[in-house]
Design a protein around this motif. Structure first.
Motif, PDB file in Angstrom:
ATOM      1  N   TYR A 229       0.834  -1.203   0.000  1.00 55.78           N
ATOM      2  CA  TYR A 229       0.000   0.000   0.000  1.00 55.78           C
ATOM      3  C   TYR A 229       0.870   1.255   0.000  1.00 55.78           C
ATOM      4  O   TYR A 229       0.657   2.197  -0.771  1.00 55.78           O
ATOM      5  N   ALA A 233       1.216   4.737  -2.320  1.00 57.49           N
ATOM      6  CA  ALA A 233       0.545   5.895  -1.720  1.00 57.49           C
ATOM      7  C   ALA A 233       1.159   7.189  -2.247  1.00 57.49           C
ATOM      8  O   ALA A 233       2.348   7.421  -2.113  1.00 57.49           O
TER       9      ALA A 233
ATOM     10  N   GLY B 129     -11.817   7.359   5.715  1.00 53.17           N
ATOM     11  CA  GLY B 129     -11.183   8.370   4.865  1.00 53.17           C
ATOM     12  C   GLY B 129     -11.610   9.767   5.274  1.00 53.17           C
ATOM     13  O   GLY B 129     -10.814  10.711   5.267  1.00 53.17           O
ATOM     14  N   LEU B 137     -14.172  10.001   0.060  1.00 52.24           N
ATOM     15  CA  LEU B 137     -13.640   9.088  -0.944  1.00 52.24           C
ATOM     16  C   LEU B 137     -14.790   8.437  -1.702  1.00 52.24           C
ATOM     17  O   LEU B 137     -15.845   8.141  -1.123  1.00 52.24           O
ATOM     18  N   GLU B 143      -8.510   4.832  -4.240  1.00 49.28           N
ATOM     19  CA  GLU B 143      -7.998   4.848  -2.861  1.00 49.28           C
ATOM     20  C   GLU B 143      -8.733   3.828  -1.998  1.00 49.28           C
ATOM     21  O   GLU B 143      -8.117   3.126  -1.175  1.00 49.28           O
ATOM     22  N   ASP B 176      -0.128   7.355   5.742  1.00 50.58           N
ATOM     23  CA  ASP B 176      -0.229   7.847   4.364  1.00 50.58           C
ATOM     24  C   ASP B 176       0.227   9.320   4.338  1.00 50.58           C
ATOM     25  O   ASP B 176       0.014  10.057   5.300  1.00 50.58           O
TER      26      ASP B 176
END
Lengths: 461, 182
Positions: A229, A233, B129, B137, B143, B176
């Motif tokens: 992932y 990203a 999200g 999202l 995603e 992220d």
């Protein structure tokens, strides 16, 4: 929830983990830590660089740029603007005189070069050590001068400009190490190099272990899923200054740490047992000290000798900003830093390098502070900040017993130095941190033109 | 965006994790003591984001007054540990509070797998999200598909629980760039 207990394939962890678990074999055996030693340690290769920071501004008169107390007397101080006051050190066991190392007759050092009662002395390294004096720091602000020395670019206000010297040296060396560049309690900057050359910055042994150990995702399926992932990203809207690219570069370093448990040699810093006892005895680390100068010196030695890192920058002294105490108060702090520094040098000198010789033979070392202290006492009986600094180099590529650069005999001002032939010269160049950084690079066999000044050739082999 | 992007500082990281998961990164911390021969004691349940604030770039206002906001390996490593600690504790907390007060299991029940309740799993990812990235999202967007891939990779094996998958999704969201940069 425990991923560790239920993982079906933990036994199938990559063999590199087992291989690299042997990191530190040489270090461990040389430190008397036989139980840590492994036969499968990969040999470190390439010149290492060790930068040792003495924060707060060290007193050049006590160590690297002394004056003869029989010439620079208190009665002459109004004229010379220099007052060594070495007699104040007698109560601490120092001899109030200059030190002339046997192995380096041309080098004159201050009284702190020989620590009372110390088994290993800084002067033991004089034959392979060079001193650089009269480095113009252009500032007496701690933040500004520190960042100037760290980057060789003068800060904008107090904001650092450019990349750290240690980052640039790492980028030049491109070492294939788990943590190429390690910073132990020192600021680090990177504004132009790939983020894999940024320093991994830690402040204590606990912090280092927490950073090196797998972050918890030991379940390989979970780790692989997160890894897959993270590789994809993106958030391009945040990448205007390359922040996402740098985060992804950092991820590559983190993946390596997850894959290979390189923490093993460092567990001796915190785990009770004979290894811990040996390490504490060697570096003089008191029980419960996981973040002091001596602990950081031990971490630096382990990082270099275990092959974890190739470039290490470490703060190896307590803060020495002593405005309100005289020589004795400053000497206590500087002496503590010197003990840690000398123990670190001794560990490198007595640890065999897989390619022959000792680790010190394969390491270029620089010891520095952000500036010096005023050669006259202030009205509080201490010394303030003074911009003409000095530093010390030794190890790989350094010509031993040499002194380069100078300060004047009135007020200790940095004087121009002839970089080609050596010696003070009105037509010479006032030395700057860039000269020092280029000299370190050249001594380490790296390209000195990465810095905006030539190396000091007299210091180089 | 009118300003230069930057990464979260230590305080923002702590607050963001607390907002998104209902938990922060806590654990044992070694402290010096003269009361133990070892020279130290372990202080449990320490707020580790605060403990590692200096390593996360917080100025000490002694030697430095400017934060170090480089998103380098040291920051990322601790952000990963912080995410794992907060996600683990957040999921534990979710199992102890009423459904309406949950932060991570918002649109699913404890036993919902992708095979049994695919829409609920997708809806929960969309809800996460919104919480983690402050974005809506698309349920069919790339995603959500990527995060669904993480959930399925972890849960679609023998003996795995949906909670394992939500832990993985939580960590993926919290490490992220959209969470760590702003």
């Amino acid at each position: 929830m425990s991923h560790r207990a239920r993982s079906p394939s933990t036994a199938l962890r990559p063999t590199r983990r087992a291989l690299l678990a042997g990191l530190g074999a040489g270090a461990a055996s040389a430190f008397g830590l036989a139980r840590l030693a492994r036969a499968d340690a990969p040999p470190p290769s390439g010149t290492a660089v060790l930068l040792c920071f003495f924060p707060g501004g060290w007193d050049q008169l006590l160590l690297l740029d002394p004056r003869d107390p029989s010439r620079f007397t208190a009665s002459e101080a109004a004229r010379t603007r220099i007052d060594p006051r070495y007699d104040e050190l007698v109560g601490l066991g120092y001899r109030p005189e200059l030190v002339r190392p046997r192995a380096a007759p041309a080098m004159v050092l201050g009284p702190l070069a020989e620590r009372p009662g110390a088994a290993v002395q800084l002067t033991d390294f004089a034959g392979r050590m060079a001193v650089v004096r009269g480095v113009d720091m252009r500032s007496v602000s701690h933040e500004v001068a520190t960042r100037y020395f760290l980057t060789t670019e003068f800060p904008r206000g107090s904001l650092a400009q450019g990349s750290s010297v240690s980052t640039t040296l790492t980028a030049l060396a491109r070492p294939a190490r788990p943590v190429a560049h390690l910073s132990l309690g020192v600021e680090s900057y990177n504004d132009r190099h790939p983020s894999r050359w940024s320093a991994l910055r830690v402040t204590s042994a606990d912090d280092l272990l927490a950073t090196l150990c797998p972050a918890g995702a030991v379940d390989p399926v979970l780790a692989d899923a997160l890894d897959a992932y993270a590789r994809e990203a993106r958030a391009d809207v945040y990448n205007r200054r390359g922040l996402v690219d740098r985060l992804q570069g950092a991820r590559a370093v983190a993946r390596g740490l997850d894959r290979d448990d390189v923490s093993r040699p460092f567990r001796a810093l915190v785990d009770d047992g004979p290894e811990n006892d040996a390490l504490r005895a060697r570096f003089g680390i008191s029980r419960g000290d996981f973040d002091g100068p001596r602990a950081r010196a031990a971490m630096a030695a382990l990082a270099l000798t275990s092959g974890l890192s190739q470039v290490v920058i470490a703060s190896v002294a307590p803060a020495m900003d002593t405005h309100f105490v005289g020589n004795a108060g400053h000497a206590r702090l500087l002496g503590e830093g010197l003990d840690a520094f000398v123990a670190l040098l001794d560990a490198l000198r007595t640890t065999a390098h897989p390619e022959g010789g000792s680790h010190l033979d394969h390491t270029t070392v620089l010891a520095f502070s952000e500036f010096a202290r005023t050669p006259l006492y202030n009205t509080y009986g201490g010394r303030d900040h003074h911009s003409a600094g000095s530093c010390l180099l030794l190890g790989r590529g350094v010509r031993g017993g040499v002194v380069a650069g100078a300060t004047s005999d009135v007020g200790m001002v940095a004087v121009p130095w002839d970089l080609t032939r050596g010696g003070a010269s009105p037509s010479g160049t006032v030395l700057t941190p860039a000269h020092v950084a280029a000299t370190v690079a050249a001594a380490a066999g790296l390209d000195p033109t990465a810095f905006d000044a030539p190396p000091i050739s007299q210091v180089l082999v | 965006m009118g300003r230069a992007p930057r990464r979260l500082d230590a305080g923002q990281l702590r607050a963001s994790l607390l907002h998104a998961t209902g938990a922060t990164w806590t654990g044992d911390r070694r402290v010096r003591t003269n009361n133990d021969p070892s020279g130290y004691a372990l202080r449990p349940a320490t707020d580790l984001v605060r403990h590692y604030a200096s390593a996360l770039g917080e100025p000490d206002y002694g030697a430095t007054t400017e934060p170090d906001l480089d998103p380098g390996p040291g920051f990322l490593r601790r952000a990963q540990s912080a995410a794992q600690g907060a996600c683990r504790d957040g999921l534990r907390r979710d199992r102890e509070v009423p459904a309406g007060a949950r932060r991570l299991l918002r649109a699913v029940s404890d036993g919902d797998t992708y095979a049994r309740a695919p829409e609920a799993v997708r809806a929960n990812i969309v809800a996460l999200g919104r919480t983690f990235w402050i974005r809506n999202l698309s349920p069919d967007g790339p995603e959500v598909e990527a995060l669904l891939g993480v959930f399925r990779a972890v849960t679609e094996r023998e003996g795995a629980l949906p909670a394992d998958g939500w832990f993985a999704v939580c960590v993926a969201l919290a490490t992220d760039p959209q969470f760590l940069l702003y």
